[in-house]
Design a protein around this motif. Structure first.
Motif, PDB file in Angstrom:
ATOM      1  N   ASP A 134      -0.618   9.969   4.631  1.00  0.00           N
ATOM      2  CA  ASP A 134       0.396   9.618   3.642  1.00  0.00           C
ATOM      3  C   ASP A 134       1.141   8.396   4.163  1.00  0.00           C
ATOM      4  OD1 ASP A 134       2.237   9.495   1.651  1.00  0.00           O
ATOM      5  OD2 ASP A 134       3.007  11.534   1.908  1.00  0.00           O
ATOM      6  N   VAL A 135       0.676   7.213   3.770  1.00  0.00           N
ATOM      7  CA  VAL A 135       1.166   5.973   4.376  1.00  0.00           C
ATOM      8  C   VAL A 135       1.675   5.008   3.318  1.00  0.00           C
ATOM      9  CG1 VAL A 135       0.297   3.853   5.470  1.00  0.00           C
ATOM     10  CG2 VAL A 135      -0.171   6.059   6.513  1.00  0.00           C
ATOM     11  N   GLU A 136       2.795   4.378   3.624  1.00  0.00           N
ATOM     12  CA  GLU A 136       3.309   3.276   2.796  1.00  0.00           C
ATOM     13  C   GLU A 136       3.532   2.098   3.714  1.00  0.00           C
ATOM     14  OE1 GLU A 136       6.771   3.683   0.284  1.00  0.00           O
ATOM     15  OE2 GLU A 136       6.211   5.771  -0.074  1.00  0.00           O
ATOM     16  N   LEU A 137       3.058   0.936   3.328  1.00  0.00           N
ATOM     17  CA  LEU A 137       3.379  -0.257   4.116  1.00  0.00           C
ATOM     18  C   LEU A 137       3.251  -1.510   3.264  1.00  0.00           C
ATOM     19  CD1 LEU A 137       0.488  -1.761   4.950  1.00  0.00           C
ATOM     20  CD2 LEU A 137       0.408   0.072   6.588  1.00  0.00           C
ATOM     21  N   THR A 138       3.882  -2.580   3.742  1.00  0.00           N
ATOM     22  CA  THR A 138       3.789  -3.870   3.065  1.00  0.00           C
ATOM     23  C   THR A 138       3.543  -4.939   4.119  1.00  0.00           C
ATOM     24  OG1 THR A 138       6.164  -4.252   3.282  1.00  0.00           O
ATOM     25  CG2 THR A 138       5.422  -3.251   1.224  1.00  0.00           C
ATOM     26  N   ALA A 139       2.944  -6.047   3.685  1.00  0.00           N
ATOM     27  CA  ALA A 139       2.797  -7.213   4.557  1.00  0.00           C
ATOM     28  C   ALA A 139       3.005  -8.439   3.685  1.00  0.00           C
ATOM     29  CB  ALA A 139       1.414  -7.237   5.196  1.00  0.00           C
ATOM     30  N   ALA A 140       3.695  -9.427   4.200  1.00  0.00           N
ATOM     31  CA  ALA A 140       3.930 -10.652   3.430  1.00  0.00           C
ATOM     32  C   ALA A 140       2.631 -11.436   3.310  1.00  0.00           C
ATOM     33  CB  ALA A 140       4.982 -11.498   4.132  1.00  0.00           C
ATOM     34  N   ALA A 141       2.562 -12.304   2.303  1.00  0.00           N
ATOM     35  CA  ALA A 141       1.374 -13.147   2.138  1.00  0.00           C
ATOM     36  C   ALA A 141       1.166 -13.947   3.421  1.00  0.00           C
ATOM     37  CB  ALA A 141       1.583 -14.084   0.956  1.00  0.00           C
ATOM     38  N   VAL A 184       0.848  -1.197   0.000  1.00  0.00           N
ATOM     39  CA  VAL A 184       0.000   0.000   0.000  1.00  0.00           C
ATOM     40  C   VAL A 184       0.878   1.241   0.000  1.00  0.00           C
ATOM     41  CG1 VAL A 184      -1.801   1.288   1.236  1.00  0.00           C
ATOM     42  CG2 VAL A 184      -1.704  -1.201   1.437  1.00  0.00           C
ATOM     43  N   ALA A 185       0.557   2.188  -0.855  1.00  0.00           N
ATOM     44  CA  ALA A 185       1.149   3.528  -0.782  1.00  0.00           C
ATOM     45  C   ALA A 185      -0.007   4.457  -1.115  1.00  0.00           C
ATOM     46  CB  ALA A 185       2.269   3.695  -1.799  1.00  0.00           C
ATOM     47  N   ALA A 186      -0.425   5.255  -0.146  1.00  0.00           N
ATOM     48  CA  ALA A 186      -1.615   6.081  -0.389  1.00  0.00           C
ATOM     49  C   ALA A 186      -1.506   7.429   0.291  1.00  0.00           C
ATOM     50  CB  ALA A 186      -2.861   5.350   0.122  1.00  0.00           C
ATOM     51  N   ARG A 187      -1.984   8.433  -0.420  1.00  0.00           N
ATOM     52  CA  ARG A 187      -2.001   9.797   0.109  1.00  0.00           C
ATOM     53  C   ARG A 187      -3.415  10.360  -0.012  1.00  0.00           C
ATOM     54  NH1 ARG A 187       0.887  13.143  -3.653  1.00  0.00           N
ATOM     55  NH2 ARG A 187      -1.024  14.348  -3.705  1.00  0.00           N
ATOM     56  N   LEU A 188      -3.936  10.889   1.097  1.00  0.00           N
ATOM     57  CA  LEU A 188      -5.223  11.597   1.051  1.00  0.00           C
ATOM     58  C   LEU A 188      -4.971  12.978   1.642  1.00  0.00           C
ATOM     59  CD1 LEU A 188      -6.286   8.448   1.379  1.00  0.00           C
ATOM     60  CD2 LEU A 188      -8.430   9.629   1.772  1.00  0.00           C
TER      61      LEU A 188
END
Ligand SMILES: Nc1ncnc2c1ncn2[C@@H]1O[C@H](COP(=O)(O)OP(=O)(O)OP(=O)(O)O)[C@@H](O)[C@H]1O
Length: 382
Positions: A37-44, A27-31
């Motif tokens: 303004d957040v970026e994050l990842t999670a493994a399967a 996820v990389a999203a800006r509102l």
């Protein structure tokens, strides 16, 4: 039995080498109007806990992932599939994302039985009625709710309804389940059972999806999550394995939930055990390496703090002038909390016995000195 989750993830993905973390959630999203303004990842298959103060942006994050909210910029990718891509005008609708949402409120269909509620998703996905009934029964068994199959939602307790909602969310075999404070609306007596169930289902092999769990409760993060992300004012301020974030917090919020005092300052010297915080030198045990001028944290437990009415003389301790903001009973121990610090970070805390509080005659508003030995302070780069 503790399941080796990495080994299980490898088996699930058919991989023999390291887990392919690129195929989880990105996820990389800006509102802009929410300052988000957040970026994050999670493994399967990973369970990611999201913590943060009120208004930090936790629900905004879930809504963006679920496709209920369109960011001004950014993307959401799950299992290699682009679900939202503002630049590419991609916006997969919520029901086609392979994502289930479990909210605080179970939101079951009131006119359907429990079994019909759970079978609804598989049926909508094209499964025949008999097959969907079997799937519903399996999931009701997984959440210990088979005996509730014939009831209507109005005949369920809050805890039972939440168990059924979990079965319904998982029956569609989502790639990801979003959990928005699933324990928040439950009775304190029922929450532990729901937590145990979530742990069994999410961390065991029954569900094969990843999860993003929004919570205010550190116990949820400790018992359910692989990794923790802390969001403050629309930004990710910490992320990592739960134990690492709590052992070495870098944000005031994480320090508070970990129950430790955190001072962040600047190193005057490379990798020496002292850090300058608001012009005061704090000494501690060195953990890691850093250069002069780097950001460094000093952390110590409230139990390591001694409280004095006069500045302690000739002692090798760190001392801090503190004005008492509150005294709180924490089951036989009194937490003495100082006023918030000039930079707005939480005030320092000391844990004292009621006898010590009485002897010193501590009251809110009183100026005191907090002292802590350098050997009790942990200094690390942050
Ligand atoms: N519908 C909305 N329209 C505009 N701004 C909103 C809306 N909902 C929330 N916000 C703002 O977005 C920011 C993040 O809110 P959000 O609800 O995502 O926080 P949260 O971390 O989930 O908080 P809580 O723990 O209180 O549920 C806040 O500043 C909030 O005021």
């Amino acid at each position: 039995m503790r399941i080796d989750r990495d080994a299980w993830l490898r088996r699930r993905s058919g991989a023999s080498g390291p887990i392919d973390r690129g195929h989880g959630l990105e996820v990389a999203a800006r509102l802009d109007d929410r300052g988000f303004d957040v970026e994050l990842t999670a493994a399967a298959g990973e369970v990611l806990a999201v913590l943060g103060p009120n208004g930090a942006g936790k629900s905004t994050l879930l809504n963006v992932i679920a496709g209920l909210l369109r960011p001004d910029a950014g993307y959401v990718r799950l299992g290699g599939r682009m679900l939202t891509d503002v630049a590419g005008a991609v916006a997969v609708p919520p029901h086609r994302r392979g994502i289930s949402l479990l909210a605080q409120d179970s939101l079951l269909f009131p006119h359907l039985t429990v079994a019909q509620n759970v079978a609804f998703g598989p049926r909508s996905g094209g499964m025949r009625a008999a097959g969907a009934r079997v799937v519903a029964r399996e999931w009701l068994a997984a959440v210990d709710a088979v005996e509730l199959a014939g009831r209507r939602p109005a005949q369920l307790s809050g805890g039972q309804a939440q168990r059924v909602a979990l079965a319904r969310a998982l029956a569609v075999r989502p790639d990801l389940i979003l959990l928005d404070e699933p324990m928040a609306a439950l009775d304190v007596a029922v929450a532990p059972a729901m937590r145990a169930l979530l742990r069994r289902v999410l961390r065991g092999t029954e569900a094969t999806c990843g999860a993003v769990l929004v919570t205010h409760d550190i116990i949820d993060a400790l018992t359910l999550a692989d990794r923790l992300v802390v969001i403050e004012a629309g930004r990710v301020v910490e992320s990592g394995p739960v134990s690492t974030v709590l052992a070495r917090p870098r944000s005031g919020f994480a320090a508070r939930v970990a129950g430790v005092n955190l001072l962040v300052g600047v190193a005057a010297t490379a990798s020496a055990g002292s850090v300058l915080v608001d012009g005061v030198e704090v000494h501690g045990r060195v953990d890691g390496q850093w250069g002069a001028g780097d950001r460094v944290a000093a952390v110590f437990a409230p139990t390591a703090v001694a409280v004095h009415l006069e500045p302690p003389e000739g002692s090798p301790r760190n001392t801090f002038r503190v004005r008492i903001a509150e005294l709180a009973d924490r089951g036989g121990i009194i937490r003495v909390r100082g006023a918030d610090r000039p930079d707005g970070s939480p005030g320092l805390a000391a844990d004292l016995t009621p006898a010590a509080v009485a002897e010193l005659d501590l009251t809110p508003g009183l100026p005191v000195h907090f002292a802590v030995k350098a050997t009790e302070v942990h200094v690390y780069p942050c």
